[in-house]
Design an enzyme around this catalytic site. Structure first.
Site, PDB file in Angstrom:
ATOM      1  N   TYR A   1      93.272 -33.478  16.526  1.00 44.81           N
ATOM      2  CA  TYR A   1      93.077 -32.979  15.153  1.00 44.81           C
ATOM      3  C   TYR A   1      93.983 -33.651  14.138  1.00 44.81           C
ATOM      4  O   TYR A   1      93.933 -33.332  12.972  1.00 44.81           O
ATOM      5  CB  TYR A   1      93.231 -31.451  15.079  1.00 44.81           C
ATOM      6  CG  TYR A   1      94.507 -30.881  15.674  1.00 44.81           C
ATOM      7  CD1 TYR A   1      95.718 -30.987  14.993  1.00 44.81           C
ATOM      8  CD2 TYR A   1      94.499 -30.234  16.898  1.00 44.81           C
ATOM      9  CE1 TYR A   1      96.882 -30.463  15.533  1.00 44.81           C
ATOM     10  CE2 TYR A   1      95.654 -29.703  17.450  1.00 44.81           C
ATOM     11  CZ  TYR A   1      96.846 -29.823  16.761  1.00 44.81           C
ATOM     12  OH  TYR A   1      98.001 -29.312  17.295  1.00 44.81           O
ATOM     13  N   LYS A   2      94.834 -34.588  14.584  1.00 41.78           N
ATOM     14  CA  LYS A   2      95.710 -35.310  13.659  1.00 41.78           C
ATOM     15  C   LYS A   2      94.991 -36.589  13.214  1.00 41.78           C
ATOM     16  O   LYS A   2      94.010 -36.506  12.488  1.00 41.78           O
ATOM     17  CB  LYS A   2      97.069 -35.534  14.300  1.00 41.78           C
ATOM     18  CG  LYS A   2      97.814 -34.196  14.477  1.00 41.78           C
ATOM     19  CD  LYS A   2      99.092 -34.281  15.269  1.00 41.78           C
ATOM     20  CE  LYS A   2      99.721 -32.881  15.364  1.00 41.78           C
ATOM     21  NZ  LYS A   2     100.730 -32.764  16.415  1.00 41.78           N
TER      22      LYS A   2
ATOM     23  N   ASP B   1     103.551 -38.447  25.233  1.00 37.34           N
ATOM     24  CA  ASP B   1     102.893 -37.581  24.256  1.00 37.34           C
ATOM     25  C   ASP B   1     102.431 -38.464  23.099  1.00 37.34           C
ATOM     26  O   ASP B   1     103.249 -39.052  22.386  1.00 37.34           O
ATOM     27  CB  ASP B   1     103.870 -36.501  23.770  1.00 37.34           C
ATOM     28  CG  ASP B   1     103.181 -35.487  22.863  1.00 37.34           C
ATOM     29  OD1 ASP B   1     102.294 -35.908  22.074  1.00 37.34           O
ATOM     30  OD2 ASP B   1     103.528 -34.291  22.916  1.00 37.34           O
TER      31      ASP B   1
ATOM     32  N   ARG C   1     107.711 -34.678   4.772  1.00 42.68           N
ATOM     33  CA  ARG C   1     107.028 -35.620   5.642  1.00 42.68           C
ATOM     34  C   ARG C   1     105.716 -36.062   5.000  1.00 42.68           C
ATOM     35  O   ARG C   1     104.959 -35.223   4.499  1.00 42.68           O
ATOM     36  CB  ARG C   1     106.766 -34.892   6.961  1.00 42.68           C
ATOM     37  CG  ARG C   1     106.445 -35.748   8.128  1.00 42.68           C
ATOM     38  CD  ARG C   1     106.391 -34.913   9.389  1.00 42.68           C
ATOM     39  NE  ARG C   1     105.265 -33.974   9.389  1.00 42.68           N
ATOM     40  CZ  ARG C   1     104.628 -33.564  10.488  1.00 42.68           C
ATOM     41  NH1 ARG C   1     105.010 -33.999  11.667  1.00 42.68           N
ATOM     42  NH2 ARG C   1     103.627 -32.722  10.409  1.00 42.68           N
TER      43      ARG C   1
ATOM     44  N   PHE D   1     109.000 -32.362  19.633  1.00 40.54           N
ATOM     45  CA  PHE D   1     108.211 -31.279  19.050  1.00 40.54           C
ATOM     46  C   PHE D   1     108.437 -30.045  19.919  1.00 40.54           C
ATOM     47  O   PHE D   1     108.338 -30.125  21.153  1.00 40.54           O
ATOM     48  CB  PHE D   1     106.733 -31.671  19.034  1.00 40.54           C
ATOM     49  CG  PHE D   1     105.870 -30.721  18.267  1.00 40.54           C
ATOM     50  CD1 PHE D   1     105.696 -30.861  16.899  1.00 40.54           C
ATOM     51  CD2 PHE D   1     105.228 -29.674  18.912  1.00 40.54           C
ATOM     52  CE1 PHE D   1     104.896 -29.976  16.195  1.00 40.54           C
ATOM     53  CE2 PHE D   1     104.433 -28.784  18.217  1.00 40.54           C
ATOM     54  CZ  PHE D   1     104.264 -28.941  16.846  1.00 40.54           C
TER      55      PHE D   1
HETATM   56  C1  LIG Z   1     100.961 -31.501  17.053  1.00 41.67           C
HETATM   57  C2  LIG Z   1     101.754 -31.592  18.320  1.00 41.67           C
HETATM   58  C3  LIG Z   1     101.528 -30.698  19.372  1.00 41.67           C
HETATM   59  C4  LIG Z   1     100.525 -29.600  19.204  1.00 41.67           C
HETATM   60  O1  LIG Z   1     100.319 -28.818  20.331  1.00 41.67           O
HETATM   61  P1  LIG Z   1      99.133 -27.746  20.299  1.00 41.67           P
HETATM   62  O2  LIG Z   1      99.081 -27.230  21.665  1.00 41.67           O
HETATM   63  O3  LIG Z   1      97.900 -28.436  19.819  1.00 41.67           O
HETATM   64  O4  LIG Z   1      99.498 -26.683  19.301  1.00 41.67           O
HETATM   65  C5  LIG Z   1     102.251 -30.873  20.548  1.00 41.67           C
HETATM   66  N1  LIG Z   1     103.166 -31.875  20.669  1.00 41.67           N
HETATM   67  C6  LIG Z   1     103.408 -32.746  19.663  1.00 41.67           C
HETATM   68  C7  LIG Z   1     104.396 -33.828  19.832  1.00 41.67           C
HETATM   69  C8  LIG Z   1     102.719 -32.621  18.460  1.00 41.67           C
HETATM   70  O5  LIG Z   1     102.967 -33.449  17.458  1.00 41.67           O
END
Ligand SMILES: *Cc1c(COP(=O)(O)O)cnc(C)c1O
Length: 415
Positions: A225-226, A200, A374, A128
């Site tokens: 939030y996921k 992560d 997705r 990501f």
């Molecule tokens: C959703 C996600 C993020 C989100 O980071 P924010 O700081 O909340 O915007 C980071 N890393 C991964 C792998 C994600 O899926």
């Protein structure tokens, strides 16, 4: 692959689903099939009640007294322990705070500080982006530090881990393909080379059983939030193994991480344990939304959740390939369910338009550039018949080519 189930078989799967009653806890709108809980989880009645209580009563009536009377100050640790139970962390090792991006920054610096002579951060070229952007930012501010990426410096991440590596930053599940990594094996590999590892968990916390302590992980970060359904912008979390607590030095040394924040001392003294990852005042209303969202997890058997998640993704792949095989979709996720998270991705040259057309018909997934569509499967509120109906709509859009309408070409800011 086994025979394709018909609608009657699918209705039986819903009728015998042990998690079926959980759906009533959520406020999903009629007519929507929500397959984007891997990006923003759904609101629950408990979350809305917590927000009303926290804003309408505690803040409105108790004002500043609520920091003590409503326990606002202790929430990062309390909620951290609740999330800890879902990710295999004994209490006192997880704290809720800030965002995932900020937490990656803190944890990467802490790990580099603990491996003094070493300078290399290993990560994934297809991570990501924010993880890579933060790692790049950290590397450029530390003398001699550099980044090694899988897919660029070597095909597999395992090949990049040697005696120069301070820390490995890796996704448990890849955000795009949904690939699930073996946490125990990669952690052992990093440790054998004398490196630390940061997991992560953005796409696994609340999606499948995670065993951080058992895997002997060093650190983890993730968002709430996921799959945890904490609400838009809900605070993230950090896990640090107990054995490291006294050695952790992180750069965002704000007053909430101080040993005695209300002594108002001039010099910084790091607080005990996981608390030292805190920086400043936390978003209380968002924390309270998360508190409401986490309550449901006391009733969820994570093994049953994983079984349903696998069944949903298997069914989706099977139905899409049987009914939509002629329309140029390529499965991006692995067929091996043991290596797949709770999402399924397909590739299509016109993925953006197809997803827009699906959303207009009430089937909400998302699009990840350049060509991934997705679909996330949240076992708490997605049923088997939802999967059936989603594939029916997808087949209709592809067969009638409604996605070719020019209105689906206009790009929104958030895809
Ligand atoms: C959703 C996600 C993020 C989100 O980071 P924010 O700081 O909340 O915007 C980071 N890393 C991964 C792998 C994600 O899926």
């Amino acid at each position: 692959m086994s025979e394709i189930p018909d609608l009657a078989a699918i209705e039986t799967m819903d009728a015998t689903d042990p998690l079926r009653a959980m759906r009533d806890r959520f406020t999903l709108p009629e007519g929507v099939i929500y397959l984007d809980g891997n990006s923003l989880g759904a609101a629950s009645h408990a979350v809305l009640a917590e927000l009303q209580q926290a804003a309408g009563h505690e803040w409105a009536q108790d004002l500043i007294r609520a920091w003590n009377s409503a326990g606002w100050f202790d929430m990062p640790i309390e909620l951290g322990d609740q999330i800890g139970r879902l990710i295999g962390a004994a209490s006192g090792q997880t704290v809720v705070c800030d965002t995932t991006s900020i937490n990656i920054y803190k944890v990467l610096h802490a790990a580099l500080n603990m491996r003094g002579g070493r300078t290399v951060i290993v990560s994934e070229g297809d991570s990501f982006p924010t993880d890579l952007y933060i790692a790049e930012g950290v590397a450029t501010t530390r003398d001699g530090a550099s980044l090694r990426l899988s897919g660029i410096d070597a095909p597999a991440i395992e090949e990049l881990i040697d005696e120069d590596v301070a820390v490995v930053l890796v996704n448990h599940v890849n955000y795009k393909s949904g690939e699930l990594r073996d946490m125990g094996a990669l952690t052992r590999k990093a440790h054998a080379a004398g490196a630390l590892i940061i997991w992560d968990l953005c796409h696994t916390a609340g999606a499948l059983p995670v065993e951080l302590d058992r895997a002997n992980a060093d650190f983890a970060i993730g968002c709430s939030y996921k799959y945890l359904n904490g609400g838009p912008g809900a605070p993230a979390f950090i896990y640090a193994a107990q054995r490291h607590h006294d050695d952790i030095r992180q750069p965002l040394t704000g007053w909430w991480g101080h040993a005695r924040p209300f002594a108002f001392e001039r010099d910084y003294v790091a607080g005990a344990g996981i608390r030292r990852f805190l920086c400043g005042t936390q978003p209380v209303l968002s924390m309270r939304a998360l508190k409401g969202a986490l309550a449901i997890w006391d009733e969820v058997d994570m093994a049953a959740l994983r079984r349903k998640s696998v069944a949903l993704t298997e069914l989706f792949i099977q139905l899409v390939e049987a009914k939509c095989g002629a329309y140029g979709l390529t499965l991006e996720s692995t067929r091996d369910w043991t290596k797949r998270g709770s999402q399924v991705s397909f590739l299509h040259d016109h993925g953006y338009q197809i997803m827009r057309a699906l959303i207009e018909r009430g089937v909400i997934g998302d699009f990840r550039a350049p060509s991934t569509i997705r679909f996330g499967f949240t076992p708490l509120y997605v049923g088997y018949k939802d999967v059936w109906r989603a594939v029916e709509v997808l087949e209709d859009i592809l067969r009638t080519e409604t996605w070719k309408d020019p209105r689906f070409e206009v790009r929104d800011a958030v895809t």
